[in-house]
Design an enzyme around this catalytic site. Structure first.
Site, PDB file in Angstrom:
ATOM      1  N   GLU A 255      -8.811   2.532   5.423  1.00 42.89           N
ATOM      2  CA  GLU A 255      -7.575   1.855   5.007  1.00 42.89           C
ATOM      3  C   GLU A 255      -6.583   2.086   6.129  1.00 42.89           C
ATOM      4  O   GLU A 255      -6.145   3.212   6.359  1.00 42.89           O
ATOM      5  CB  GLU A 255      -7.021   2.392   3.689  1.00 42.89           C
ATOM      6  N   CYS A 289       1.746   2.959   2.843  1.00 45.58           N
ATOM      7  CA  CYS A 289       1.145   1.887   3.640  1.00 45.58           C
ATOM      8  C   CYS A 289       1.303   0.523   2.978  1.00 45.58           C
ATOM      9  O   CYS A 289       1.239  -0.509   3.653  1.00 45.58           O
ATOM     10  CB  CYS A 289      -0.329   2.182   3.895  1.00 45.58           C
TER      11      CYS A 289
END
Length: 410
Positions: A255, A289
């Site tokens: 990720e 994020c």
């Protein structure tokens, strides 16, 4: 009334091969509280030899762990939930002190970690094989699901307990061993604390190893070593690309960085959109994020949206993350603070207008007030992932233009 359990011992060592010991790099890490600046733990760092030892121990322990009955593995994860509940205050305190997470953020993080353990506890009984047709008379084809082996887990600092556990718990549930490298900003909540919880829950020695070390010292051997079959990494796109070059033939779970736009079109309800945008911009001091990195607003609503957004932003409480009233706590480190300020300064030099902001506050001067900028999609705070409490509002001329802006970054 039951007494709370005795707190875990000082986190000045790491579990390698079933023994808690110091790393052998010859240097130590001072793990500090980003709000107070105080030292939480001093941890002698691991070197490449420690990593190799951790992998060897994991490979040996994994064989017996993979053959453990499904209920044995499931019980360890269920017991970890019980420990998480019993030690709620202790664990929450560590997340707040080490990562600067506010009370509200920490409660969410503990909730998703708890849910992750429970979900993983169901997995040992769901690893089913298949019988599939064969073209050879009298024969059948059987497909078995086997543990992959050893998993390398490199975790970040923004949601350290959760972003480690979302790989860790399923990997353990299905019979794999794990070697964790937590972020140097959160070595306790990103690795060592979970090791203590699972040790208390009955995880056999050697199945979980944690190496706290500098990426310069151990990063290469972590991902290139032949033992791990999977590398799980959450972090920047640049580092992800580097890992993919070094890892060789392994499964890669990544990720990486993002630059999420929030788009406010002309039919938006500002009573809903403004609070959502403020929350989505500044939650956890913008250090997520998936945070809104840009807000794209239709011209018909732009001025009213900006007025409301700035007003609500200025009402946010900035300060001690242990205070339940605080919405914005400190950023994680001096390096991260300088990175955010640099992007804001470059955006202003490129023509953006700063509507509200302020200087860092708090004992360690790492609590940065929320910054709101008006600018184009070309300024630094729009083109780059800020990962801090700074948001850029961009005006759009209709839906097609808004879509083009939303997609107009690397």
């Amino acid at each position: 009334m039951p007494q709370p359990p005795t707190a875990y011992p000082d986190f000045d060592s790491m579990p390698i091969g079933g023994t808690w010991r110091s790393g052998r790099a010859g240097r130590a890490l001072d793990d500090t509280d980003p709000w107070s600046g105080s030292t939480l733990a001093t941890i002698p760092l691991a070197d490449a030899g420690d990593v190799a030892e951790a992998y060897q121990a994991a490979a040996e322990a994994q064989r017996s762990w993979s053959s453990a009955l499904p209920e044995v593995r499931a019980k360890v994860l269920r017991d970890a939930v019980t420990i998480l509940d019993e030690r709620h205050a202790e664990i929450a305190g560590w997340i707040t002190r080490e990562s600067g997470g506010t009370v509200a953020k920490v409660e969410i993080e503990l909730g998703v970690v708890r849910a992750g353990f429970l979900e993983a506890a169901s997995m040992p009984h769901h690893a089913e094989g298949r019988i599939i047709p064969s073209d050879i008379p009298g024969k059948e084809n059987r497909v078995y699901r086997e543990p992959v082996g050893v998993v390398c887990l490199i975790s970040p600092w923004d949601f350290p307990l959760y972003l480690t556990n979302r790989t860790l718990a399923p990997a353990l549930a299905l019979g794999n061993a794990v070697v964790i490298k937590p972020s140097s900003n959160t070595p306790v909540t990103g690795g060592l604390l979970l090791a203590r919880i699972l040790e208390e829950a009955g995880l056999p020695p050697g199945v979980l190893n944690v190496v706290v070390g500098s990426s310069d010292d151990i990063g290469d051997v972590l991902v290139s070593h032949p033992v791990p079959r999977v590398v799980s990494f959450t972090g920047s796109t640049e580092v992800g690309r580097d890992i993919s070059r070094r890892a060789g033939i392994k499964r890669l779970l990544f990720e990486l960085g993002g630059n999420a736009p929030m788009v406010i079109l002309d039919d938006a309800d500002l009573e809903q959109a403004v609070p959502a945008a403020v929350f989505g911009s500044f939650y956890n001091s913008g250090q997520i994020c998936m945070i809104g990195n840009r807000i794209v607003v239709d011209a018909s609503l732009h001025d009213e949206f900006v007025d409301r957004f700035v007003k609500l932003t200025r009402s946010l409480s900035v300060g001690d993350p242990a205070d339940p009233a605080t919405f914005i706590g400190p950023v994680i480190s001096r390096h991260q603070l300088e990175s955010v300020i640099d992007k804001v300064d470059r955006a202003i030099d490129q023509g953006a207008t700063l509507l509200t902001g302020g200087r860092p506050t708090g004992p360690a001067c790492l609590a940065l007030p929320p910054h709101v900028l008006l600018g184009t999609n070309e300024v630094a705070t729009a083109q780059e992932e800020v990962f801090g409490p700074a948001i850029t509002i961009i005006e759009a001329d209709g839906e097609d233009h808004a879509l083009a802006i939303a997609n107009g970054t690397p």
